[in-house]
Design an enzyme around this catalytic site. Structure first.
Site, PDB file in Angstrom:
ATOM      1  CD1 TRP A  31      87.914  39.307  95.679  1.00  0.00           C
ATOM      2  CD2 TRP A  31      88.344  41.387  94.947  1.00  0.00           C
ATOM      3  NE1 TRP A  31      88.442  40.022  96.724  1.00  0.00           N
ATOM      4  CE2 TRP A  31      88.712  41.300  96.309  1.00  0.00           C
ATOM      5  CE3 TRP A  31      88.533  42.591  94.284  1.00  0.00           C
ATOM      6  CZ2 TRP A  31      89.250  42.374  97.004  1.00  0.00           C
ATOM      7  CZ3 TRP A  31      89.065  43.663  94.980  1.00  0.00           C
ATOM      8  CH2 TRP A  31      89.416  43.551  96.326  1.00  0.00           C
ATOM      9  CG  ASP A  82      92.085  43.580  90.045  1.00  0.00           C
ATOM     10  OD1 ASP A  82      93.097  44.191  90.433  1.00  0.00           O
ATOM     11  OD2 ASP A  82      91.279  43.037  90.821  1.00  0.00           O
ATOM     12  CB  ALA A  92      95.129  40.548  92.925  1.00  0.00           C
ATOM     13  CE  LYS A 132      95.842  38.774  98.532  1.00  0.00           C
ATOM     14  NZ  LYS A 132      94.660  38.824  97.789  1.00  0.00           N
TER      15      LYS A 132
HETATM   16  C1  LIG Z   1      91.106  39.938  92.325  1.00  0.00           C
HETATM   17  C2  LIG Z   1      91.596  40.833  93.393  1.00  0.00           C
HETATM   18  N1  LIG Z   1      91.805  42.124  93.113  1.00  0.00           N
HETATM   19  C3  LIG Z   1      92.264  42.978  94.023  1.00  0.00           C
HETATM   20  C4  LIG Z   1      92.535  42.571  95.304  1.00  0.00           C
HETATM   21  C5  LIG Z   1      93.004  43.638  96.256  1.00  0.00           C
HETATM   22  O1  LIG Z   1      93.977  43.359  97.115  1.00  0.00           O
HETATM   23  P1  LIG Z   1      94.600  44.446  98.086  1.00  0.00           P
HETATM   24  O2  LIG Z   1      93.713  45.636  98.118  1.00  0.00           O
HETATM   25  O3  LIG Z   1      94.696  43.768  99.392  1.00  0.00           O
HETATM   26  O4  LIG Z   1      95.933  44.787  97.495  1.00  0.00           O
HETATM   27  C6  LIG Z   1      92.332  41.231  95.666  1.00  0.00           C
HETATM   28  C7  LIG Z   1      92.570  40.752  97.039  1.00  0.00           C
HETATM   29  O5  LIG Z   1      92.112  39.759  97.485  1.00  0.00           O
HETATM   30  C8  LIG Z   1      91.855  40.346  94.670  1.00  0.00           C
HETATM   31  O6  LIG Z   1      91.649  39.052  94.937  1.00  0.00           O
END
Ligand SMILES: Cc1ncc(COP(=O)(O)O)c(C=O)c1O
Length: 395
Positions: free
Chosen positions: A127, A208, A210, A243
């Site tokens: 990411w 991580d 998500a 999400k």
């Molecule tokens: C792999 C990954 N980690 C973390 C996040 C963080 O999401 P948020 O900060 O919106 O909760 C995302 C969002 O797209 C993601 O794709």
């Protein structure tokens, strides 16, 4: 002073959103933006969320500060959602954060305080915000092999061999499920090996998470995390509710620490709290309160799980339809990987001339490299239109 500053380049996804907005072609398709969309192309508030928000509105008596660690009910519910029965909860501490990004940043800050000479290893690719977040905390970042652009699947043998070279002082960032941007996840057998290697070599797993529930289910998606939790003394998990609760803008996430014993976990939580204190002080309450209410109430939870299942089934069905259509058009199984990927994304490994062609000749808005958000395809007509264009530009 400020007039001397040079402008930073714009975010390519935001530019893509703007181009899509200005395109007058009624057949335009957006597979660039990374949010879930239903068959109407909308990202609605989940029904369980609306009900919980109404209840919160009717019962909340104060907006006074909650505290650095956020909502205790939310934190306890997140610990159970992530670890289930894989560990003794006394070894786990949780801290509510502003989104998964906030969790990543406070954990990175905390780790840099305690192990500044470590290297953070990330999948190639990963990411787009992972590297900047860990570099901003001070870390050196390197990549381990992950995606094979030829098969569009994980090169598990190369990845496992690379992890086998690491040791104490290394931090290994893994995606819990639904890898962003590739869509290609580890097999259960590979997760078993990762857990064994982590316990033998002593590196720190940092997961991580998500997209829990977007792949194969709330529990199936957590196979890797729970295997690791059974094998290692220490581990970090950052979880995002953006999400799976559709709470993107309310900023809900959680930093979870697994330590060898309860005392060590409490010490780490204290350090995380300091990292939070000097940054945003405390997390926004609203979204965390909603998630806490949903997870801790049997009726709301069932409603939420049903909606999440609907979302997952939509993604899985779109994947199958697109893979089938590509097979029909090209007469080859070359695109079958689309049905094997999980979560919203698939990395199609397209070059710039191919993505440019999709944008300019077909009004199909797609990011560089060809990462698609499968949920951006509304219906069969859009799937067919997308498949025809993809087959054409990759001929
Ligand atoms: C792999 C990954 N980690 C973390 C996040 C963080 O999401 P948020 O900060 O919106 O909760 C995302 C969002 O797209 C993601 O794709």
């Amino acid at each position: 002073m400020f007039e001397q500053l040079s402008a930073v380049p714009g975010d390519p996804i935001l530019q893509l959103i703007e181009m899509y907005r200005q395109d007058t072609n009624p057949q335009k398709i957006d597979v660039g933006v990374g949010v879930f969309k239903n068959a109407e192309g909308e990202t609605p508030v989940m029904r369980a969320v609306s009900i919980a928000e109404q209840q919160l509105h009717d019962t909340q008596a104060t907006k006074a500060y909650v505290g650095i660690a956020g909502d205790a009910d939310f934190n306890a519910a997140m610990r159970a959602l992530v670890f289930a029965d894989s560990v003794d909860y006394a070894r786990v501490q949780a801290l509510q954060t502003p989104g998964g990004s906030g969790a990543l940043r406070v954990c990175a800050e905390m780790l840099y305080e305690v192990m500044p000479d470590s290297t953070v290893w990330m999948s190639d690719p990963t990411w787009g915000n992972h590297r900047p977040i860990f570099e901003a905390a001070g870390f050196t970042v390197k990549h381990y092999p992950y995606f094979d652009p030829a098969t569009r699947m994980v090169d598990e043998a190369r990845m496992l061999a690379a992890l086998n070279e690491l040791g104490q002082g290394d931090i290994v960032l893994l995606h819990g499920c639904c890898h962003n941007p590739t869509g290609s996840d580890l097999s259960f057998a590979a997760w078993d090996r990762v857990a064994e290697i982590a316990s033998q070599r002593g590196f720190l797993p940092f997961i991580d998470l998500a997209y829990q529930g977007f792949g194969d289910g709330l529990d199936a998606d957590l196979y890797g995390i729970r295997q690791l939790a059974k094998h290692v003394d220490d581990m970090i998990v950052t979880s995002s509710c953006s999400k799976n609760f559709g709470l993107y803008r309310d900023r809900v996430g959680c930093a979870l620490v697994l330590a060898k014993n309860a005392a060590a976990a409490t010490v780490v939580k204290g350090r995380l709290a300091i990292a939070a204190r000097v940054s945003y002080s405390m997390p926004p309450d609203h979204g965390g309160a909603i998630v806490g209410m949903i997870l801790n109430d049997a009726t709301l939870r069932e409603q939420w799980e049903d909606e999440l299942t609907e979302m997952r089934n939509r993604i899985l069905s779109l994947r199958q339809q697109l893979a089938d259509r590509m097979r029909d058009i090209t007469g080859t199984p070359k695109w079958d990987f689309i049905a094997r990927h999980r979560g919203m994304f698939s990395l199609l490994s397209l070059d710039k001339s191919q993505t440019d062609k999709l944008i300019h000749d077909y009004s199909i808005y797609i990011v560089n490299g060809g990462r698609i958000n499968i949920a951006g395809l509304r219906d069969e007509a859009q799937i067919n239109r997308f498949a025809d264009a993809l087959a054409e530009v990759t001929k």
